[in-house]
Design an enzyme around this catalytic site. Structure first.
Site: not given
Lengths: 712, 402
Positions: B91, B358, B388
């Site tokens: 991510c 995202h 995160c």
């Protein structure tokens, strides 16, 4: 005498009958290996045969591999190479190009089923004893002869996983519907006829995985659909095993990794996991207890050798409550006549109705025929009168744990039974020698301690009193074997063996709670240690009031002997929970946990967190696990030291089958062996310094250390 | 040592990451081309001066495979001398590339780097590349692997975040994103995606749901309850043994959205900028990474932030604006607890991934650009971006306007 018998018919079909000499069953060992190699040579050098049928002259087809061969092997290289060699043989068989049929005449398990999987067609006779499957995981091993690789390739990864990880043994019908075999027949003639017909119809064959365009059913780990579900596979097993069973992990790994590569590579990966798991400590623990020691116990390890075998034909059961009707049921089921007495006819009938209910469930699930149920019920005579005990050669009383009540029923029964009859008391706590004082014939008085629920729990703890004769012990032992349970033999003492050691687990749990450890953590510690339930949950199911009264009675008895005791953790915690908060356990719907209407636990009672101040210093989980395990193991050693129990096998088997002590550790004493006596003593001393002298290692361990001995 | 500066940052809008999403028809390499071309044109870049192009991508497979960075620079018409590397830190890939670029500049070996990321989640779905962490039983058991949603619900259970707590984060995100879009706060750096004819395909963040309220979110079913029942809850609870059960509070309305998009940032030394007529907008002050337990997985932002602050000799109060990636609402709440912030005044002031989505590999670069734009709009000084990361990691980058 050769292990295989060859017979060729007019069509050129070879029937190869396995009949290993001096054995009741065929088995995979070195002798089989030689016979199989010879067989391959014969098949390869002889051109005249058209197909082959492999079957067995024994009652079973083949029950598996020789466990001696596996148990003694600690060298992974040797085992890997041996396995690869055997697989090469299986591979040669299935790639000969000519049809080979496995004619499965009886149980076909483990290596036996792997032999069948090296055949192109599998036909099984449909009778009750025929079980088909790969149960290796039950003794901590995994299939290594192609079982994992091939079952995955026959039925797909997702269908194979539960069958392999649970070691399922399937009936022929189930094996057929699952896709593990091809046909089910009624008898041997049919089987051979069908086998020959199949050979004639399929003169040239290959295994599915060797055919062009073959794909694993349900896809490989690279198939998007399977890939989505694959990550859950290890999680689902972890949820049950707490990662304590390497065999389960290895089966999943071998199945998944094998499905990602070609057949031959998959077979090799399987061999590597096999070698790892079988040379690993957990499989040694499990084989030692669940195979060797269990067999030793069942074959009469603790039965007096000089007493001839006995038979029990008519059993009187006193009390038709939970334990009483359970005992009556398992006794009648084993073919004995049963007289079940309670205070009146009505109560006795109630117990009989409860038995019918248990069997109705089995009938409903197709596990028992209605005729069988009726036959069993017919053997149970429910009564309110002790005079019906006439003709019983064994009595088992299962009334409340009260000395006076037990004395009364002893008198009542003894008035009607023959002088030769044996009287057994199903008590879990009351000293047998004390109860025997009520008997006219203390030599024929013995403890026969069943576990609840009787029809599910395999263990029976036989308690020998001060005066109990060896004939009486033999009779009780033979009876327990006859009802298909596992008898361990212990000497009279408070709590005998199982209750005494089991109670250390729960009392250590309550000590942790009292110290302020998080209740949920100590429950997880118990389960991570390999126990079936956490200390609080298991106490709830025993009954908190029961547990408290046992603790209080112990105190009274000690006081009577002039030995005052400090208040124990058990008493402190339970009096708070039971007395002040009125929570008596699972049966009452409220204990350390809350319970729903269906009786299932919903969550921890919120005040379980608040009754005792939270510890400033939280123990790490491993320390809690050590405390919960060491305390049980140490108590078992004390039992040995005091002569309460004499056989290592009985001690280990009693711990696993009596109170569920972590099977992967192989029992309380094997846990110490595997930990290493020295390391165990060191850790126990550390624990005793930190947490109390109850962890002090018994002298027996120091002696063993000195002499370099293990529990054997 | 030469400092690393940000000269520019651009991004595509975020399109809904499904077949009906506007950017589904656009190839990932075209998303990247869109921002690369814009970066070049806006800055009148002589691309032969670019030392490297680093592109983050979570699923570098299929259309996103085979080093999409090098592929895209050539495809976008950059000089043949611009190399390219695809980078994967899950991510955070799009921020990782920026930190790597800054480190390269600070090493003195390179002077001008394009860093960013791309993800077409509608065309290359999450998990397409497999990976031993989730797919290899031996590895996943060792790691205590659970899907991220379970980790997020575990954090909520550990911290006692209620459904209302997490839903509130979702509502704030939507309100702020709606407002920012209406006011045009994003338009400065948002590059419309057009077809080969120049026709506009998408020129706004289409995932935002204006009018989202606590009541409307209350009707949504938890997304990870069933998944948890497949053994993953137990994996988590065996490790987090003081938690009795997983409270499944996350759902589509308080978790980051699945979207498509790309973003690039231009980073270089002051000298190089001066030579090329580029104006430094901010300095990259410090960056940090952390590793955390892989089962709880998403607790990295707090510790990563503290590490980045320490490295910079700063404290939490020195930061004017935070961009905390809203992977899940509980991640933001846990971050606030870990660094000691008790209100949303400085956090995700223009909304976040819950409202806008995202686009995994691109998000880090997008957040950095958004943060810088907002610092300038408010005329504030320092910003911190943190995310995160799968596998139990965390990343943080601190920037300071110059």
């Amino acid at each position: 005498m050769s292990a295989f018998i060859y017979d060729k018919d007019a069509d050129g079909i070879l029937t190869i009958t396995m009949d290993m000499p001096n054995r009741s069953a065929n088995i995979i060992n070195d002798e089989f290996g030689e016979a199989f190699a010879e067989c391959l040579e014969r098949l390869q050098s002889d051109e005249s045969w058209t197909g082959a049928i492999i079957t067995s002259a024994k009652k079973t087809f083949m029950a598996g591999a020789d466990i001696d061969m596996l148990f003694d092997e600690r060298d992974a290289k040797v085992l890997f190479e041996k396995t690869e060699q055997m697989k090469a043989g299986f591979r040669a068989l299935e790639t000969m190009g000519k049809p080979i049929v496995a004619a499965i005449n009886g149980a076909c398990l483990g290596g036996g089923f792997e032999l069948a999987l090296a055949c192109h067609h599998r036909i099984a006779i449909n009778h009750r004893g025929t079980k088909i499957g790969l149960p290796e995981v039950m003794i901590g091993a995994i299939p290594g002869g192609g079982g994992i690789t091939k079952v995955v390739r026959l039925i797909g990864l997702e269908a194979a996983a539960p069958i392999l990880t649970q070691g399922k043994q399937l009936s022929p019908d189930k094996a057929l519907s699952t896709g593990l075999i091809h046909a089910v027949v009624d008898n041997k003639d049919d089987m051979l006829r069908k086998a020959k017909a199949w050979i004639l119809a399929n003169p040239s064959v290959s295994q599915p995985w060797d055919q062009k365009g073959y794909r694993i059913p349900g896809g490989t780990p690279k198939s998007p659909k399977l890939a989505m579900r694959l990550p859950a596979m290890p999680a689902m097993t972890t949820s049950k095993t707490y990662n304590n069973y390497p065999a389960v992990d290895a089966i999943i790994a071998s199945a998944v990794e094998g499905a990602s590569v070609d057949f031959d590579t998959a077979m090799r990966i399987e061999s590597r996991y096999f070698a790892q798991v079988v040379t690993g400590q957990v499989s040694k623990n499990m084989m030692s207890a669940l195979w060797y020691q269990r067999n030793h116990v069942l074959k009469g390890g603790s039965r007096p050798k000089d007493v001839p075998p006995t038979t029990t034909t008519k059993v009187g059961v006193i009390g038709a409550g939970l334990m009483g009707h359970g005992i009556a049921y398992v006794t009648a089921k084993a073919g004995m006549e049963v007289v079940m007495k309670d205070i009146n006819q009505e109560s006795a009938e109630k117990g009989k109705a409860a038995i019918a209910k248990i069997m109705d469930k089995a009938v409903g699930r197709g596990r028992m025929s209605a005729a069988k149920r009726d036959e069993i019920l017919d053997r149970i005579h429910a009564t309110g009168s002790a005079s019906d005990f006439e003709g019983c050669d064994l009595i088992v009383e299962a009334v409340f744990e009260n000395k006076n009540l037990k004395a009364t029923v002893t008198h009542e029964a003894e008035a009607h039974i023959a002088d030769s009859a044996v009287f057994g008391s199903n008590t879990s706590t009351l000293p047998i020698s004390e109860l025997a004082k009520a008997s006219k014939r203390p030599k024929q008085f013995i403890g026969i301690h069943f576990f609840s629920p009787v029809h599910k729990m395999e263990l029976v703890e036989i308690i020998v009193g001060k005066d109990t004769s060896s004939e009486t012990l033999a009779k009780a032992f033979d009876y327990v074997i006859a009802i298909k349970k596992i008898p361990i033999v212990v000497n009279d003492s408070r709590g005998f063996y199982t209750s005494r050691c089991f109670s250390t687990y729960t009392s250590e749990g309550l000590t942790l709670l009292l110290e302020g450890q998080h209740p949920r953590s100590l429950e997880v510690a118990g389960k991570r240690a390999g126990m079936p339930m956490g200390p609080l949950e298991v106490l709830d199911s025993v009954g908190l009031k029961t547990a408290l009264s046992i603790a209080e009675e112990t105190r009274r008895d000690f006081a009577a002997q002039g030995k005052p005791m400090e208040e124990t953790a058990v008493e402190k915690v339970l009096s708070e929970v039971v007395r002040i908060n009125g929570r008596e356990g699972k049966a009452h719907g409220a204990g350390f946990y809350n319970y729903g209407k269906d009786g299932r636990k919903t969550e921890l009672w919120d005040q379980t967190f608040g009754l005792f101040p939270t510890a400033e210093q939280k123990l790490d989980l491993q320390t809690m696990i050590d405390r919960l395990m060491f305390i049980q193991a140490i108590e078992s050693v004390r039992c040995m030291e005091e002569g309460v129990i004499e056989s290592v096998a009985d001690t280990n088997i009693g711990s696993i089958f009596g109170w569920g002590f972590a099977p992967f550790q192989g029992g309380t004493l094997q846990f110490i062996n595997a930990y290493g006596i020295k390391a165990f003593v060191d850790r126990a001393m550390e624990l005793s310094v930190k947490f109390g002298e109850r962890f002090e290692p018994p002298k027996l361990l120091f002696d063993m250390l000195q002499e370099g001995k293990q529990f054997k | 040592m030469q400092e690393a500066y940000i000269f520019d940052a651009v991004r595509t809008p975020r399109g809904k990451g499904k077949k009906s999403g506007s950017l589904h028809e656009v190839k990932p390499v075209d998303l990247l081309k869109t921002v690369l071309v814009a970066l070049k044109e806006r800055n009148d870049l002589d691309t032969s001066q670019i030392d490297d192009c680093l592109i983050g991508c979570l699923s570098p497979i299929g259309e996103q495979g085979g080093d999409i960075a090098r592929t895209a620079v050539i495809y976008a018409g950059y000089d043949v001398d611009v190399p390219g590397a695809q980078v994967n830190r899950f991510c955070s890939s799009g921020l990782e590339t920026i930190n790597l670029a800054a480190a390269k500049v600070r090493s003195g070996w390179e002077d001008l780097i394009v860093a960013g990321g791309v993800e077409s989640m509608s065309r290359v779905p999450m998990g397409s590349d497999g990976g031993a962490m989730a797919m290899d039983p031996v590895v996943s058991r060792k790691m205590g692997f659970v899907p991220q949603g379970i980790s997020a619900d575990l954090i909520a259970s550990l911290e006692g975040f209620s459904r209302k707590d997490v839903d509130s984060v979702g509502v704030i995100s939507q309100e702020r994103a709606t407002h920012a879009r209406e006011q045009g706060y994003f338009s400065k750096s948002l590059i419309p995606v057009r077809d080969m004819n120049g026709l506009t395909i998408l020129d706004y963040d289409e995932f935002i749901r204006p009018g989202t309220t606590l009541d409307s979110l209350a009707n949504l079913n938890p997304s990870f309850a069933m998944m948890g029942s497949f053994g993953f809850n137990d994996v988590a609870l065996q490790k987090y043994h003081e938690v009795e059960k997983i409270n499944h509070v996350h759902h589509a309305g308080n978790s980051s959205g699945i979207v498509d998009g790309a973003s690039v940032t231009l980073i270089g030394s002051k000298e190089k900028g001066t030579a090329m007529g580029l104006k430094p907008r901010a300095r990259i002050v410090s960056a940090a990474l952390v590793g955390q337990d892989p089962t709880v997985m998403l607790t990295g932002p707090g510790p990563a932030t503290l590490r980045a602050l320490k490295r910079a000799g700063m404290n939490v109060n020195d930061i004017d604006l935070f961009e905390v990636n809203e992977a899940f609402a509980a991640v933001v709440l846990r971050f606030m607890k870990d660094v000691g912030i008790d209100n949303f005044d400085k956090i995700n002031v223009n909304g976040g991934s819950i409202a806008m989505g995202h686009p995994i590999g691109a998000t880090g670069s997008m957040l950095l650009g958004t943060c810088l734009d907002e610092l300038e709009r408010r005329d504030l000084n320092t910003g911190l971006v943190t995310l995160c990361i799968g596998g139990g990691m965390g990343i943080a980058t601190i920037i300071e306007r110059v």
